[in-house]
Motif scaffolding. Structure first.
Motif, short mmCIF file in Angstrom:
data_model
loop_
_atom_site.label_atom_id
_atom_site.label_comp_id
_atom_site.label_asym_id
_atom_site.label_seq_id
_atom_site.Cartn_x
_atom_site.Cartn_y
_atom_site.Cartn_z
N PHE A 4 0.84 -1.20 0.00
CA PHE A 4 0.00 0.00 0.00
C PHE A 4 0.88 1.25 0.00
N PRO A 5 1.62 1.48 -1.08
CA PRO A 5 2.56 2.62 -1.12
C PRO A 5 1.81 3.95 -1.21
N LEU A 6 2.49 4.99 -0.77
CA LEU A 6 1.93 6.34 -0.89
C LEU A 6 2.01 6.77 -2.35
N ILE A 7 0.85 7.18 -2.91
CA ILE A 7 0.79 7.55 -4.33
C ILE A 7 0.34 9.00 -4.45
N HIS A 8 1.10 9.78 -5.16
CA HIS A 8 0.76 11.18 -5.37
C HIS A 8 -0.30 11.31 -6.46
N ARG A 9 -0.88 12.46 -6.59
CA ARG A 9 -1.96 12.70 -7.55
C ARG A 9 -1.57 12.25 -8.95
N GLN A 10 -2.44 11.43 -9.56
CA GLN A 10 -2.18 10.90 -10.89
C GLN A 10 -3.16 11.43 -11.94
N GLY A 11 -4.34 11.86 -11.49
CA GLY A 11 -5.36 12.32 -12.43
C GLY A 11 -6.49 13.00 -11.69
N ASN A 12 -7.67 13.01 -12.31
CA ASN A 12 -8.81 13.74 -11.75
C ASN A 12 -10.02 12.87 -11.44
N THR A 13 -9.89 11.56 -11.57
CA THR A 13 -11.05 10.68 -11.44
C THR A 13 -11.21 10.16 -10.02
N SER A 14 -12.44 10.25 -9.51
CA SER A 14 -12.79 9.65 -8.22
C SER A 14 -13.48 8.30 -8.48
N ILE A 15 -13.07 7.30 -7.70
CA ILE A 15 -13.53 5.92 -7.96
C ILE A 15 -13.83 5.22 -6.64
N GLN A 16 -14.85 4.39 -6.67
CA GLN A 16 -15.08 3.40 -5.61
C GLN A 16 -15.04 2.01 -6.22
N ILE A 17 -14.33 1.09 -5.56
CA ILE A 17 -14.31 -0.31 -5.97
C ILE A 17 -15.33 -1.04 -5.11
N VAL A 18 -16.35 -1.60 -5.75
CA VAL A 18 -17.47 -2.21 -5.03
C VAL A 18 -17.55 -3.70 -5.37
N SER A 19 -17.67 -4.51 -4.33
CA SER A 19 -17.75 -5.96 -4.49
C SER A 19 -19.11 -6.47 -4.07
N SER A 20 -19.50 -7.59 -4.63
CA SER A 20 -20.72 -8.25 -4.18
C SER A 20 -20.56 -9.75 -4.38
N GLY A 21 -21.42 -10.52 -3.71
CA GLY A 21 -21.35 -11.96 -3.82
C GLY A 21 -22.22 -12.65 -2.80
N PRO A 22 -22.24 -13.97 -2.80
CA PRO A 22 -23.09 -14.73 -1.89
C PRO A 22 -22.64 -14.69 -0.43
#
Length: 485
Positions: free
Chosen positions: A296-314
């Motif tokens: 989990f390295p520290l990452i500086h600003r790469q762009g302008n997009t906001s994202i959520q990673i969403v999972s689902s399953g049984p």
């Protein structure tokens, strides 16, 4: 009593015994009403054969296996989720000038239901061609310095599969940590032996749930349908492409393969990394991976997009990706654009799509022109007609096979991932999607959809009415089984 009478009595007893066994078998497990009646229909109409099918497809996950998945901790994420919930309540996470009310509500929905952190300042590229996807992926893998984490539903032992494997082997030989999760059913023909050299070089490869959730365990449902690659905790790939020659258009059956994938750089890799480790630790608890800073390295600003990673399953009763779809559709004011290879919506999604269309929102859905699963395709045709009758526009993609799983609303919010628009993705499979809060990317996806329309046929009611009675029967029958397809 004559011989025929004995035969009739025996048949009656068999029918009654089969009916009682069917009722006991189906009702002893908690499931949705539609799925319950669908299985009852199969077991009653197909004595013996129906029970064999149920052994392979109908049995639910044991409670202890679900519990094991639920208890996997999101590495490095828990405290961030708590902080973001506090920031959302204080309106610090999403200032009004940054996001619309709909986006704010979506972010809160996924924070509450999936502990999905909002990652900002990411750089995202959309990939719609298999050749391009593997060219970019291989280049990033070659440049990996610390670790490569791979998770695919399908990892075939074919030309591209071996090219990818040999590249992973070379990186393992160089000292890069390589971990691979593949689904044993989705990767038919690929066995543990395929990864022997990789493991000898220090890499690791495991089928999802290992031996506990394999074909030999009489269960074909609850598959790992996710497609993830995380490289050095900074670069990620997520979407619809698997690993196999057919995804590069090399299969005569499918022809050109039209899919949608994302290459992402930025903090979103942290959320993808967390998802991978939860799946890894559930699959290989004896080689559990704990938090390490290099993952989990520290990452500086790469762009302008906001994202959520969403999972689902049984592993969870809340169908989080489906809820996200419904929220997006319900809040649409201009248009909804959907690409999906399988269109088998449940009542809630069917109503949301119909309500949007009846309300004046332009709802357009694109499906393939050819099947890869006969029953599923017939059910898709049934629901395509039903939605067409409710003011939804249906397009049939003719330039090969459409496998893309995308949803775009009003040029503001989009979703790209592994989840199809069907029962299986919402209830039975383990899925992961990226929800994108970015006008530019959403506009790009709209443009891609409109370009695909040039290779598509807009269907009409007359097209369905002209079909043969036999084809219509197959569609209606497949629809009855749709909750278990």
């Amino acid at each position: 009593m004559g011989k025929l009478s004995y035969v009739n009595l025996a048949l009656q007893l068999i029918f009654v015994a089969n009916l009682v066994a069917a009722v006991i078998t189906v009702f002893k497990e908690k499931r949705e009403i539609a799925a319950t009646w669908a299985w009852l229909l199969v077991l009653v109409l197909l004595p013996i054969i129906g029970f064999i099918l149920y052994l392979f497809v109908g049995k639910k996950l044991p409670r202890n296996q679900i519990y094991d998945i639920r208890t996997q901790q999101q590495m490095g994420i828990d405290q961030l989720v708590k902080l973001q919930k506090e920031q959302w309540n204080e309106k610090e996470l999403l200032p009004a000038d940054e996001m619309s009310d709909t986006a704010r509500e979506m972010v809160h929905l996924f924070l509450e239901t999936d502990s999905a952190i909002l990652t900002k300042h990411n750089h995202v590229e959309i990939i719609i061609d298999g050749q391009e996807k593997f060219r970019r992926l291989f280049a990033d893998v070659k440049n990996a310095k610390d670790h490569i984490h791979v998770e695919y539903y399908t990892f075939y032992n074919d030309k591209i599969g071996n090219e990818f494997l040999h590249l992973l082997e070379e990186k393992a030989r160089q000292g890069v940590k390589v971990r691979v999760i593949y689904d044993s059913f989705g990767s038919r023909g690929t066995t543990k032996r395929f990864f022997e050299r990789l493991e000898k070089l220090g890499g690791e490869a495991e089928s999802f749930f290992g031996g506990h959730h394999s074909f030999s365990n009489f269960r074909l449902n609850y598959r790992d349908h996710r497609k993830l690659v995380i490289i050095d905790g900074q670069i990620g790939y997520i979407g619809g492409f698997n690993v196999g020659d057919q995804y590069l258009g090399r299969s005569p059956k499918f022809g050109y393969w039209r899919d949608t994938h994302l290459r992402v750089v930025g903090n979103v890799a942290e959320a993808m990394q967390s998802r991978f480790f939860m799946d890894w630790n559930a699959t290989v608890p004896q080689r559990r991976v704990d938090y390490q800073e290099n993952y989990f390295p520290l990452i500086h600003r790469q762009g302008n997009t906001s994202i959520q990673i969403v999972s689902s399953g049984p592993d969870n009763e809340v169908q989080k990706i489906k809820l996200g779809y419904i929220k997006m559709i319900n809040n649409a004011t201009e248009y909804v654009l959907i690409q999906t290879p399988y269109l088998i919506p449940d009542d809630s999604l069917l109503e949301a799509l119909s309500l949007a269309a009846f309300s004046g929102v332009k709802v357009k859905i694109m499906i393939p022109a050819k099947p890869d699963h006969a029953f599923v395709y017939r059910a898709t045709q049934y629901y395509a007609k039903a939605l067409l009758e409710n003011n939804v526009e249906i397009y049939r993609y003719n330039n090969g096979f459409l496998h893309s799983k995308t949803l775009v609303v009003d040029g503001k919010i989009a979703s790209v991932g592994s989840a199809n628009m069907d029962y299986r993705s919402f209830k039975l499979n383990f899925e992961v999607n990226a929800f994108l809060y970015d006008q530019e990317l959403s506009t790009q996806l709209r443009t891609i959809f409109e370009n695909d329309m040039l290779h598509s046929t807009k269907l009409t009611i007359a097209d369905f009415n002209a079909q043969s009675y036999w084809l219509k029967f197959k569609q209606y029958f497949s629809r009855l089984l749709s909750p278990i397809l």
